[in-house]
Every structure is written in C-alpha cells, then in structure tokens.
Design a protein around this motif. Structure first.
Motif, PDB file in Angstrom:
ATOM      1  N   PRO A   1       2.204   9.735 -43.102  1.00  0.00           N
ATOM      2  CA  PRO A   1       2.766  10.966 -42.517  1.00  0.00           C
ATOM      3  C   PRO A   1       2.847  12.074 -43.565  1.00  0.00           C
ATOM      4  CG  PRO A   1       4.097   9.047 -41.940  1.00  0.00           C
ATOM      5  CD  PRO A   1       3.137   8.599 -42.991  1.00  0.00           C
ATOM      6  N   ARG A   2       2.603  13.280 -43.163  1.00  0.00           N
ATOM      7  CA  ARG A   2       2.635  14.407 -44.091  1.00  0.00           C
ATOM      8  C   ARG A   2       4.038  14.965 -44.294  1.00  0.00           C
ATOM      9  NH1 ARG A   2      -2.313  14.579 -41.616  1.00  0.00           N
ATOM     10  NH2 ARG A   2      -4.111  14.992 -42.969  1.00  0.00           N
ATOM     11  N   SER A   3       4.971  14.519 -43.479  1.00  0.00           N
ATOM     12  CA  SER A   3       6.337  15.023 -43.600  1.00  0.00           C
ATOM     13  C   SER A   3       7.311  13.933 -43.186  1.00  0.00           C
ATOM     14  CB  SER A   3       6.538  16.266 -42.720  1.00  0.00           C
ATOM     15  OG  SER A   3       6.309  15.944 -41.356  1.00  0.00           O
ATOM     16  N   LEU A   4       8.583  14.120 -43.537  1.00  0.00           N
ATOM     17  CA  LEU A   4       9.617  13.193 -43.122  1.00  0.00           C
ATOM     18  C   LEU A   4       9.902  13.356 -41.643  1.00  0.00           C
ATOM     19  CD1 LEU A   4      12.133  13.497 -46.094  1.00  0.00           C
ATOM     20  CD2 LEU A   4      10.585  11.588 -45.624  1.00  0.00           C
ATOM     21  N   GLY A   5      10.258  12.296 -41.008  1.00  0.00           N
ATOM     22  CA  GLY A   5      10.566  12.348 -39.579  1.00  0.00           C
ATOM     23  C   GLY A   5      10.791  10.946 -39.069  1.00  0.00           C
ATOM     24  N   THR A   6      10.858  10.806 -37.770  1.00  0.00           N
ATOM     25  CA  THR A   6      11.029   9.472 -37.204  1.00  0.00           C
ATOM     26  C   THR A   6       9.775   8.650 -37.453  1.00  0.00           C
ATOM     27  OG1 THR A   6      10.204  10.259 -35.067  1.00  0.00           O
ATOM     28  CG2 THR A   6      12.592  10.314 -35.421  1.00  0.00           C
ATOM     29  N   CYS A   7       9.980   7.370 -37.739  1.00  0.00           N
ATOM     30  CA  CYS A   7       8.840   6.502 -37.989  1.00  0.00           C
ATOM     31  C   CYS A   7       9.216   5.075 -37.620  1.00  0.00           C
ATOM     32  CB  CYS A   7       8.386   6.579 -39.449  1.00  0.00           C
ATOM     33  SG  CYS A   7       9.662   6.135 -40.660  1.00  0.00           S
ATOM     34  N   THR A   8       8.233   4.220 -37.538  1.00  0.00           N
ATOM     35  CA  THR A   8       8.449   2.816 -37.204  1.00  0.00           C
ATOM     36  C   THR A   8       8.207   1.962 -38.443  1.00  0.00           C
ATOM     37  OG1 THR A   8       7.708   3.190 -34.919  1.00  0.00           O
ATOM     38  CG2 THR A   8       7.750   0.914 -35.716  1.00  0.00           C
ATOM     39  N   ARG A   9       9.203   1.173 -38.811  1.00  0.00           N
ATOM     40  CA  ARG A   9       9.065   0.363 -40.015  1.00  0.00           C
ATOM     41  C   ARG A   9       7.989  -0.696 -39.834  1.00  0.00           C
ATOM     42  NH1 ARG A   9      13.886  -3.436 -41.974  1.00  0.00           N
ATOM     43  NH2 ARG A   9      12.746  -4.945 -40.710  1.00  0.00           N
ATOM     44  N   LYS A  10       7.164  -0.844 -40.858  1.00  0.00           N
ATOM     45  CA  LYS A  10       6.123  -1.863 -40.863  1.00  0.00           C
ATOM     46  C   LYS A  10       6.484  -2.917 -41.903  1.00  0.00           C
ATOM     47  CE  LYS A  10       2.622   1.759 -39.979  1.00  0.00           C
ATOM     48  NZ  LYS A  10       3.453   2.941 -40.281  1.00  0.00           N
ATOM     49  N   SER A  11       6.188  -4.161 -41.597  1.00  0.00           N
ATOM     50  CA  SER A  11       6.485  -5.246 -42.531  1.00  0.00           C
ATOM     51  C   SER A  11       5.264  -6.078 -42.875  1.00  0.00           C
ATOM     52  CB  SER A  11       7.577  -6.161 -41.948  1.00  0.00           C
ATOM     53  OG  SER A  11       8.808  -5.470 -41.847  1.00  0.00           O
TER      54      SER A  11
ATOM     55  N   LEU B   1       3.344   5.240 -50.104  1.00  0.00           N
ATOM     56  CA  LEU B   1       3.483   3.929 -49.482  1.00  0.00           C
ATOM     57  C   LEU B   1       4.780   3.845 -48.686  1.00  0.00           C
ATOM     58  CD1 LEU B   1       2.385   0.974 -49.258  1.00  0.00           C
ATOM     59  CD2 LEU B   1       3.858   0.445 -51.210  1.00  0.00           C
ATOM     60  N   LYS B   2       5.837   4.396 -49.247  1.00  0.00           N
ATOM     61  CA  LYS B   2       7.123   4.408 -48.555  1.00  0.00           C
ATOM     62  C   LYS B   2       6.997   5.121 -47.212  1.00  0.00           C
ATOM     63  CE  LYS B   2      11.003   7.090 -47.728  1.00  0.00           C
ATOM     64  NZ  LYS B   2      11.062   8.433 -47.122  1.00  0.00           N
ATOM     65  N   ARG B   3       6.288   6.252 -47.194  1.00  0.00           N
ATOM     66  CA  ARG B   3       6.112   6.999 -45.947  1.00  0.00           C
ATOM     67  C   ARG B   3       5.219   6.237 -44.966  1.00  0.00           C
ATOM     68  NH1 ARG B   3       5.927  13.522 -46.978  1.00  0.00           N
ATOM     69  NH2 ARG B   3       8.008  13.654 -47.925  1.00  0.00           N
ATOM     70  N   LEU B   4       4.185   5.606 -45.495  1.00  0.00           N
ATOM     71  CA  LEU B   4       3.278   4.853 -44.634  1.00  0.00           C
ATOM     72  C   LEU B   4       3.975   3.657 -43.998  1.00  0.00           C
ATOM     73  CD1 LEU B   4       0.444   4.167 -43.546  1.00  0.00           C
ATOM     74  CD2 LEU B   4      -0.038   3.074 -45.747  1.00  0.00           C
ATOM     75  N   MET B   5       4.780   2.931 -44.790  1.00  0.00           N
ATOM     76  CA  MET B   5       5.446   1.729 -44.303  1.00  0.00           C
ATOM     77  C   MET B   5       6.786   2.012 -43.636  1.00  0.00           C
ATOM     78  SD  MET B   5       3.251  -0.597 -45.076  1.00  0.00           S
ATOM     79  CE  MET B   5       4.186  -2.087 -44.742  1.00  0.00           C
ATOM     80  N   CYS B   6       7.304   3.238 -43.804  1.00  0.00           N
ATOM     81  CA  CYS B   6       8.612   3.616 -43.261  1.00  0.00           C
ATOM     82  C   CYS B   6       9.718   2.764 -43.883  1.00  0.00           C
ATOM     83  CB  CYS B   6       8.630   3.494 -41.735  1.00  0.00           C
ATOM     84  SG  CYS B   6      10.015   4.342 -40.932  1.00  0.00           S
TER      85      CYS B   6
END
Length: 415
Positions: free
Chosen positions: A45-55, A243-248
């Motif tokens: 994601p290019r910005s902060l916002g709602t996201c779904t955590r991936k594990s 990575l933090k943004r990608l994985m939420c």
C-alpha cells in the motif's frame, strides 16, 4: 562437477535428516489454488489505512546478506501467533543446496494444520513453495551489494584456509582472481556455489546459465514476477517498513538487532580487485541493481507517513538496544554478534529473543513444533548447544527459558 546437486545442510542429529526427494516429485503436481486473491493483496500500500493482516510468508534466505536479523523477526512473529514453520527438524536449512523433498515436509507438517512461514535456507523453486504454503502466501527475499556480499562470504567462510592454493598467499584475493574458475573448483562442495553469483544461485539460477545472456534476463524477469517484495540490506529499515505495510503488521514487530557481522572488508581491498569481484559476480550485480532501483521507486511512491514510520523504527531499534544491552560481543569466530543484558532487563524475554541466533531459534521452534518426534538425546543436544553458545552470548535465551516447551516431564527428568 555438478556441485549444485550436493546437499550440505547443518545437521544436529542423524535420525531427523530429511531423505532426498524422489525423482520427478513435482512434475505431476499442478498448481490449482482454492482461493484466488486480487492483485492488490500482493502489492505494498502507498499509504496508511485499513488493511488485512497476513501471516503466510515465504522468505528466501540468501547467504551473507543480513538475513539472520530478519529471520529473527519472523521467528518471533510466528511464535507469538502460534504459526507453523516449514523446516527440517533441528536444521537451519532444508536440503540446501539440493532440491527440497516436498513429500517429506508434508509428512512432518502438524496434523490438520497448514504451514505459515518458510524462512529456512533453501534454493528457490516456486512450485515447491506453492505446494507447501497456503494460497495468498507473500514471497520476499533480501539482497546485498555483491561486492560486500562476496567479501563477507570470503571472510566468514574462511576461504583463504579452505582452499589450499590460498593458504600461504599474502594476498588471497589477488591469488584467487588470478584464475578464479580453477581455484573456485578447489573449494569444498558446501562452499563452491557461494563463490560466484551466490544470490542468483539461491534464487534458482543454474550456474550453467551464467554466461547465457537470454537466460539471465529471463531469470531476473521471473524473480521480479514471483517475488512481491525484494528487500535491500543497504535500505533495510525502509525495506522492513514496506514489509510491514504489505503484511499489515505492527511496527514494533519489526524491531531487530544485528546478529551478524557485516564488516566493511572492501576498505582493505585494492580498486582493481574490487572490479574483478564485480565482474566475477556480474549477474548478482545486475540482480541487485534491478531490485534496488525497483525498491527506490516503490519508496518514492509512498506517502509522507512512510518516512515517519522509518524514523520510528530506527528510534525503536536504538531504544531497545540501549535499554536491553550494555555491550556487544563477537560470537562464532567473530562472524556473529552476541550481547550482554543490562541488569534491569535480565528477565525481559523480548530482549533475549532479539539477541538469540537463528540456529538456536531453529532448535526452539523445532522442539515446539516437532515435540512428538524429537528424541530425548536430541533434546539433550539442544540443551548442550544452548549452554555452550550462551557462554559467548549472555543475552540470548537460556535453556531454562525454553525447556518446558516439550511439556514432557519424563523427558526433562532425563536431563
């Protein structure tokens, strides 16, 4: 010699050594996902916002690129969330540098559960990963500038000592590059593949293709398509925030301390030898340049909050270091870094986890995940290993911190 087919795994016991994969184990398997995720699932994601955590995560470990510290992050995250790791019990690699035995790994997977994280040393093979991991798994890896990476391999694997022609030479680099193809062949089987374009080798490129321009271009393009985020050691904090943004994930879950020595060996290397190193590792250089440019473009596309997050991560890392430790120590002949806990944090589990090396973490995870097949003698071996390493790295987890993971009093009584 077909050295790339020779397995050279770190073993801590004979009983749990994974068998070689049967011939053509994967050719009949066809990838048929039960759930198809939209493209944005795999995009940063290019910005902060709602996201779904991936594990579910696949981290291809390259050698001498700083992966120990990053793998520590994944071990901590996985244990915190009770996730399952793809691994051969008690081993840091999975049949590396040979082909992994998918059938064996499926046979030792926890019953009625799925794997979530693969962060052991393997050679990349996309179909093997897709067969083992859940749909929607994120592919990531870490690269380092080839000059520093090669010099790190040369020094940390003590190439001067293991290759007879270099043992008595006052300038081993110059002697090596007098005839690198011939001298490299004199190295042990478990080191040979690390002496030229080793990052590309880890990512699956056959050394036979090193001189084929078309094959190299196709290889880089394929890795670009298969990996959702290629991190760069020289931009590690920025990479981890991406990575933090990608994985939420939460930013605090990305805290790390250095566990390997990334010395600036190039300061003592003549300029002409530096160029020879880059020429010798030309494919790795192309790979690195391609993905560094891609990462820099991705960073440039982020919103203003990205740089604030990078600053917070740097601040958190500094704060944890100052709070947790009073000093750093050389471990494993100076190739690894150990720490001394501060008096105020001798019971702080996070401080201990951050300082625990990847080999010990592998032991700990194995004892949790494979407690039904780990023998008492293997538990004893783990205990002895941990007690020995802790003499040099006092801040790491102690045996008393982890022995109860087996939840088997009879086995612990034997210790």
């Amino acid at each position: 010699r077909a050295r790339e087919a020779v397995g050279a795994t770190q073993s801590t016991g004979q009983r749990l050594v994974a068998p070689n994969p049967p011939a053509q184990q994967q050719e009949k398997w066809v990838y048929n996902p039960q759930k198809v995720y939209p493209p944005e699932w795999y995009e940063v994601p290019r910005s902060l916002g709602t996201c779904t955590r991936k594990s579910d995560l696949y981290f291809l470990r390259t050698h001498q690129t700083g992966t120990s510290s990053v793998t520590n992050i994944f071990y901590r995250y996985g244990q915190e969330h009770h996730l399952n790791f793809v691994m051969s019990p008690l081993k840091l690699s999975i049949n590396y540098p040979g082909k992994i035995n998918v059938q064996y790994l499926e046979s030792v997977r926890p019953k009625k559960e799925q794997y979530n994280i693969l962060c052991q040393y393997i050679r990349h093979h996309r179909m093997d990963v897709l067969r083992l991991m859940p749909d929607g798994v994120i592919f990531t890896t870490l690269l380092r500038h080839p000059l520093d990476q090669f010099l790190s391999v040369f020094n940390n694997f003590d190439i001067k000592s293991v290759i007879p022609n270099l043992q008595l030479h006052h300038d081993p680099y110059r002697e090596f590059f007098r005839n690198p193809e011939r001298i490299a062949k004199l190295s042990p089987d478990n080191i040979y593949h690390m002496l030229q374009n080793s990052m590309s080798f880890d990512l699956g490129l056959n050394p036979i293709k090193f001189k084929e321009e078309g094959a190299v271009e196709e290889f880089i393009e394929r890795i670009d398509q298969e990996f959702h985020l290629v991190m760069i050691l020289e931009l590690l904090d920025e990479s981890l925030v991406l990575l933090k943004r990608l994985m939420c994930w939460d930013l605090k879950q990305l805290i790390y301390v250095k566990l390997s020595v990334n010395n600036e060996y190039k300061a003592s290397v003549d300029e002409d030898i530096r160029q020879k190193i880059l020429d010798w590792n030309a494919i790795d250089l192309r790979l690195y340049n391609h993905f560094r440019a891609k990462l820099e473009r991705l960073i440039a596309e982020q919103d203003e909050s990205f740089h604030a997050e990078v600053a917070v991560l740097k601040s958190l890392n500094t704060a944890f270091w100052r709070e947790c430790y009073t000093n750093a120590l050389p471990v494993y002949n100076g190739n690894k870094i150990g720490y001394i806990l501060s008096e105020d944090h001798k019971g702080n589990t996070t401080c201990k986890l951050l300082a625990t090396d990847d080999f010990t973490q592998t032991h700990i995870v194995s004892m949790k995940q494979f407690k039904d097949i780990i023998s008492p003698s293997e538990v004893l071996m783990v205990r002895n290993h941990m007690q020995n390493v802790k003499k040099h790295n006092p801040a790491m987890l102690a045996w008393d911190d982890v022995k109860d993971v087996l939840k088997s009093p009879t086995r612990h009584d034997e210790l």
